[in-house]
Design an enzyme around this catalytic site. Structure first.
Site, short mmCIF file in Angstrom:
data_model
loop_
_atom_site.label_atom_id
_atom_site.label_comp_id
_atom_site.label_asym_id
_atom_site.label_seq_id
_atom_site.Cartn_x
_atom_site.Cartn_y
_atom_site.Cartn_z
N VAL A 113 0.87 -1.17 0.00
CA VAL A 113 0.00 0.00 0.00
C VAL A 113 0.91 1.22 0.00
O VAL A 113 1.90 1.28 0.74
CB VAL A 113 -0.95 0.01 1.22
CG1 VAL A 113 -0.19 0.05 2.52
CG2 VAL A 113 -1.91 1.20 1.13
N CYS A 114 0.59 2.18 -0.86
CA CYS A 114 1.43 3.36 -0.98
C CYS A 114 0.55 4.57 -1.20
O CYS A 114 -0.66 4.47 -1.38
CB CYS A 114 2.43 3.22 -2.13
SG CYS A 114 1.65 3.10 -3.76
N ARG A 115 1.15 5.74 -1.17
CA ARG A 115 0.41 6.96 -1.45
C ARG A 115 -0.08 6.93 -2.89
O ARG A 115 0.57 6.39 -3.79
CB ARG A 115 1.29 8.18 -1.21
CG ARG A 115 1.70 8.40 0.23
CD ARG A 115 2.38 9.75 0.39
NE ARG A 115 3.54 9.85 -0.47
CZ ARG A 115 4.78 9.51 -0.13
NH1 ARG A 115 4.99 9.00 1.08
NH2 ARG A 115 5.78 9.64 -0.96
#
Length: 254
Positions: A113-115
């Protein structure tokens, strides 16, 4: 490079040194030396699993793992964003990512999960360490022609886009019926067709009267008669159709 939050595994019990599953669908998913750069698209909303539904046998909500397709029991886990598969030990999302985040799956099947604005992230697994270039989906915009207008069909009242630069007779894509866009065009075209039809009929009558005696010896004159009368009748019919065709209205933009 990803920050510490993006390197943190999604599942608490998942260790960063956990090896990728040996049965990965892609043959080279576990291959690659540490630091290898790969480009993968983010996991869009259309790629997430469908909403879970209770099974008829026991009413237990189940979903398919996105890696090995095994069934995962998510009873009591509906509040989580991701769940862990007991077969391949990989994470599968069951909810949309948090606001400002997005899911990215590494080629080694590790779910990250990332920006939503991140372009490069690193896989936290010790035997992978890939640098992932997240592909940004291109925005596709349609450009409307300057001659295009929104038109309400005279038959079904449905609105569709019509290009005046090509023709003024519009075929509705909903009911497939042809109508005129603009009253003046249909009236003018109808009058022109009636005048041309009358001219052909008059010419046919004149040729018939003038060449009646010659037709007995020259059979080709009959063809001229028939052609003139047929052309005149067809143009008259076309003119009446133009005068009686329905007119679709242009929808003005506010």
């Amino acid at each position: 490079m990803a920050d510490d939050e993006e390197r943190t595994p999604l599942l608490a019990e998942q260790n960063a040194s956990t090896a990728p599953p040996p049965y990965s669908p892609s043959g080279d998913s576990a291959a690659g030396s540490p630091g290898t750069e790969v480009c993968v698209p983010p996991i869009g909303p259309d790629e997430l699993p469908p909403p879970y539904t209770p099974t008829p046998q026991g009413g237990i909500p189940m979903i398919n793992c996105r890696v090995c397709q095994a069934m995962i029991n998510i009873e009591g886990k509906q509040h989580l964003h991701v769940v862990k598969c007991s077969v391949c030990q990989e994470a599968t999302p069951i909810k949309a990512p948090p606001p400002g985040k997005r899911y990215v799956r590494c080629p080694c099947n590790c779910l990250l999960v990332c920006r939503s604005t991140a372009q490069r992230i690193a896989c936290p697994r010790a035997n992978c360490r890939r640098i992932i270039n997240v592909a940004t989906p291109q925005m596709v915009s349609s450009i409307r022609s300057p001659d295009s207008r929104r038109v309400a069909c005279a038959y079904c009242q449905q609105i569709f886009i019509f290009n005046f630069g090509l023709t003024v007779l519009a075929r509705c894509p909903h009911c497939r019926k042809v109508s005129s866009v603009g009253v003046n065009y249909a009236r003018k075209r109808g009058i022109i067709c009636l005048v041309i039809g009358l001219m052909f009929l008059c010419a046919g009558i004149g040729v018939t009267v003038g060449t009646y005696e010659m037709a007995h010896t020259h059979g080709g004159i009959y063809v001229a008669w028939i052609g003139a009368f047929v052309a005149g009748v067809l143009m008259m019919i076309r003119g009446f159709l133009y005068l009686n065709i329905r007119t679709s209205a242009v929808v003005l933009s506010h």
